[in-house]
Motif scaffolding. Structure first.
Motif, mmCIF file in Angstrom:
data_model
loop_
_atom_site.group_PDB
_atom_site.id
_atom_site.type_symbol
_atom_site.label_atom_id
_atom_site.label_comp_id
_atom_site.label_asym_id
_atom_site.label_seq_id
_atom_site.Cartn_x
_atom_site.Cartn_y
_atom_site.Cartn_z
ATOM 1 N N LEU A 83 0.792 -0.967 -0.065
ATOM 2 C CA LEU A 83 0.123 0.112 -0.015
ATOM 3 C C LEU A 83 0.860 1.230 0.011
ATOM 4 O O LEU A 83 1.333 1.476 1.113
ATOM 5 C CB LEU A 83 -0.940 -0.141 1.336
ATOM 6 C CG LEU A 83 -1.952 -1.189 1.345
ATOM 7 C CD1 LEU A 83 -2.592 -1.138 2.619
ATOM 8 C CD2 LEU A 83 -2.907 -0.974 0.189
ATOM 9 N N PRO A 86 -0.580 6.062 2.143
ATOM 10 C CA PRO A 86 -1.438 6.155 3.537
ATOM 11 C C PRO A 86 -2.957 6.263 3.270
ATOM 12 O O PRO A 86 -3.082 7.192 2.657
ATOM 13 C CB PRO A 86 -0.685 7.023 4.700
ATOM 14 C CG PRO A 86 0.441 7.105 4.153
ATOM 15 C CD PRO A 86 0.415 7.124 2.537
ATOM 16 N N GLY A 87 -3.835 5.428 3.607
ATOM 17 C CA GLY A 87 -5.128 5.416 3.251
ATOM 18 C C GLY A 87 -5.577 5.134 2.325
ATOM 19 O O GLY A 87 -6.660 5.267 1.873
ATOM 20 N N GLU A 88 -4.805 4.469 1.240
ATOM 21 C CA GLU A 88 -4.951 4.166 -0.027
ATOM 22 C C GLU A 88 -6.204 3.066 0.077
ATOM 23 O O GLU A 88 -6.105 2.022 0.959
ATOM 24 C CB GLU A 88 -3.851 3.485 -0.923
ATOM 25 C CG GLU A 88 -4.128 3.237 -2.067
ATOM 26 C CD GLU A 88 -2.626 2.627 -3.054
ATOM 27 O OE1 GLU A 88 -2.719 2.471 -4.198
ATOM 28 O OE2 GLU A 88 -1.752 2.398 -2.289
ATOM 29 N N ASN A 89 -7.200 3.055 -0.986
ATOM 30 C CA ASN A 89 -7.997 1.874 -1.286
ATOM 31 C C ASN A 89 -7.516 0.778 -1.161
ATOM 32 O O ASN A 89 -6.731 0.668 -2.519
ATOM 33 C CB ASN A 89 -9.177 2.453 -2.033
ATOM 34 C CG ASN A 89 -10.302 1.573 -1.975
ATOM 35 O OD1 ASN A 89 -10.184 0.110 -2.113
ATOM 36 N ND2 ASN A 89 -11.520 2.038 -1.904
ATOM 37 N N PRO A 90 -7.544 -0.232 -0.626
ATOM 38 C CA PRO A 90 -6.755 -1.547 -0.894
ATOM 39 C C PRO A 90 -7.349 -2.188 -1.920
ATOM 40 O O PRO A 90 -6.545 -2.861 -2.666
ATOM 41 C CB PRO A 90 -7.169 -2.626 0.300
ATOM 42 C CG PRO A 90 -8.362 -1.918 0.942
ATOM 43 C CD PRO A 90 -8.015 -0.531 0.825
ATOM 44 N N HIS A 92 -7.934 -0.766 -4.824
ATOM 45 C CA HIS A 92 -7.619 0.050 -6.132
ATOM 46 C C HIS A 92 -5.923 -0.431 -6.235
ATOM 47 O O HIS A 92 -5.345 -0.716 -7.261
ATOM 48 C CB HIS A 92 -7.522 1.283 -5.861
ATOM 49 C CG HIS A 92 -8.644 1.969 -5.977
ATOM 50 N ND1 HIS A 92 -9.193 3.529 -5.206
ATOM 51 C CD2 HIS A 92 -10.127 1.461 -6.166
ATOM 52 C CE1 HIS A 92 -10.503 3.659 -5.355
ATOM 53 N NE2 HIS A 92 -10.966 2.549 -5.896
ATOM 54 N N GLU A 198 -14.974 -3.887 -0.777
ATOM 55 C CA GLU A 198 -14.370 -2.623 -0.099
ATOM 56 C C GLU A 198 -14.993 -2.802 1.432
ATOM 57 O O GLU A 198 -15.497 -1.762 2.073
ATOM 58 C CB GLU A 198 -14.887 -1.560 -0.751
ATOM 59 C CG GLU A 198 -14.270 -1.231 -1.993
ATOM 60 C CD GLU A 198 -14.562 0.122 -2.680
ATOM 61 O OE1 GLU A 198 -15.800 0.814 -2.520
ATOM 62 O OE2 GLU A 198 -13.953 0.802 -3.436
ATOM 63 N N TRP A 201 -11.674 -2.472 6.788
ATOM 64 C CA TRP A 201 -10.238 -3.164 7.251
ATOM 65 C C TRP A 201 -9.765 -2.578 8.110
ATOM 66 O O TRP A 201 -8.932 -1.435 8.142
ATOM 67 C CB TRP A 201 -9.498 -3.103 5.783
ATOM 68 C CG TRP A 201 -8.233 -3.933 6.245
ATOM 69 C CD1 TRP A 201 -7.944 -5.115 7.128
ATOM 70 C CD2 TRP A 201 -7.084 -3.905 5.301
ATOM 71 N NE1 TRP A 201 -6.686 -5.569 7.063
ATOM 72 C CE2 TRP A 201 -6.162 -4.941 5.968
ATOM 73 C CE3 TRP A 201 -6.741 -3.317 4.395
ATOM 74 C CZ2 TRP A 201 -4.918 -5.152 5.227
ATOM 75 C CZ3 TRP A 201 -5.515 -3.467 3.698
ATOM 76 C CH2 TRP A 201 -4.758 -4.433 4.171
ATOM 77 N N ARG A 204 -5.999 -1.237 8.421
ATOM 78 C CA ARG A 204 -5.527 -0.108 7.490
ATOM 79 C C ARG A 204 -6.747 0.349 6.994
ATOM 80 O O ARG A 204 -7.119 0.364 5.794
ATOM 81 C CB ARG A 204 -4.826 -0.948 6.272
ATOM 82 C CG ARG A 204 -3.279 -1.522 6.638
ATOM 83 C CD ARG A 204 -2.434 -0.561 7.098
ATOM 84 N NE ARG A 204 -1.012 -1.030 7.501
ATOM 85 C CZ ARG A 204 -0.522 -1.616 8.715
ATOM 86 N NH1 ARG A 204 -1.528 -1.891 9.552
ATOM 87 N NH2 ARG A 204 0.653 -2.111 8.654
ATOM 88 N N PHE A 206 -9.322 3.099 5.345
ATOM 89 C CA PHE A 206 -9.291 3.436 4.178
ATOM 90 C C PHE A 206 -10.630 4.271 3.690
ATOM 91 O O PHE A 206 -11.547 4.079 4.495
ATOM 92 C CB PHE A 206 -8.740 2.648 2.984
ATOM 93 C CG PHE A 206 -9.981 1.606 2.865
ATOM 94 C CD1 PHE A 206 -10.798 1.642 1.703
ATOM 95 C CD2 PHE A 206 -10.050 0.414 3.494
ATOM 96 C CE1 PHE A 206 -12.164 0.644 1.710
ATOM 97 C CE2 PHE A 206 -10.731 -0.721 3.277
ATOM 98 C CZ PHE A 206 -11.743 -0.258 2.732
ATOM 99 N N GLU A 207 -10.513 5.250 2.690
ATOM 100 C CA GLU A 207 -11.770 6.017 2.221
ATOM 101 C C GLU A 207 -12.282 5.145 1.011
ATOM 102 O O GLU A 207 -11.312 4.903 0.271
ATOM 103 C CB GLU A 207 -11.552 7.368 1.944
ATOM 104 C CG GLU A 207 -11.166 8.303 3.158
ATOM 105 C CD GLU A 207 -10.685 9.510 2.744
ATOM 106 O OE1 GLU A 207 -11.075 10.113 1.790
ATOM 107 O OE2 GLU A 207 -10.659 10.569 3.708
#
Length: 208
Positions: A83, A86-90, A92, A198, A201, A204, A206-207
């Motif tokens: 990843l 930080p905060g990356e959509n897993p 994606h 989505e 999680w 980690r 995420f948005e």
């Protein structure tokens, strides 16, 4: 008794970062133990990862063979990567890794499982996705470098991978966890009952 992992955080008296690398670092912390003593705990700080068990219409899994220097082996693995943000959509990130490593896209994505790879010495969390409805990705192939320039790709029947895992011939943790989770899901409520791609999680956040 409910068998479920729960968040908890013991008191930290001191914390330092004696090493900072390109992608990870090492943290040393003095942690208060239940009896009141203080113990030093060193661990690797990791941004987190995603992995993709890509399953085709012939019940084969897309795997790659890659050199891993720390263990001095070429390992068969499923596509995976860090990843980076930080905060990356897993989801994606997983779609990006499948494209970059195999030039493949998928129509159906589910969360297969979430794991901590080495919780005694590293805070890495990995989300393993199940990807189905595979087809070749559009556009030019991603230009690889370093270890990835030596990648080999194959599509291997699920049953062959299960046999290799149980025979001690396949060792990559994401491949092992992913393949055995796939079999367990099939024998349980079925693949369509897996969590959506989505799903939250906590390890980690995420948005969407």
């Amino acid at each position: 008794m409910t068998i479920k992992d729960t968040p908890e955080e013991w008191e930290v008296r001191a914390s330092e970062t004696p090493f900072v690398g390109n992608k990870t670092s090492v943290r040393a912390e003095d942690v208060v133990m239940p009896g009141g003593s203080v113990a030093r705990r060193d661990y690797q700080v990791h941004p987190g990862s995603v992995a993709v068990l890509a399953l085709d219409d012939e019940d084969r899994v897309l795997v790659i063979r890659q050199y891993r220097h720390p263990v001095r082996h070429k390992l068969w693995e499923i596509p995976a990567g860090l990843l980076d943000v930080p905060g990356e959509n897993p989801l994606h990130a997983a779609q990006r890794e499948l494209y970059e490593e195999a030039h493949v896209k998928a129509e159906d994505w589910r969360v297969l499982t979430d794991v901590y790879t080495t919780p005694g010495g590293c805070d890495e969390a990995v989300r393993v996705f199940l990807a189905r409805g595979l087809s070749e990705a559009d556009g030019r192939r991603f230009e690889v470098e370093d270890e990835e320039a030596d990648l080999e790709l194959a599509r291997v029947p699920v049953a062959d991978l299960v046999r290799g895992v149980l025979a001690g011939e396949l060792h990559n943790n994401c491949l092992v966890v992913g393949v055995l989770s796939l079999v367990a899901a099939r024998n349980g409520a079925g693949l369509d009952a897996l969590r959506p791609a989505e799903a939250p999680w906590p390890a980690r956040p995420f948005e969407v």
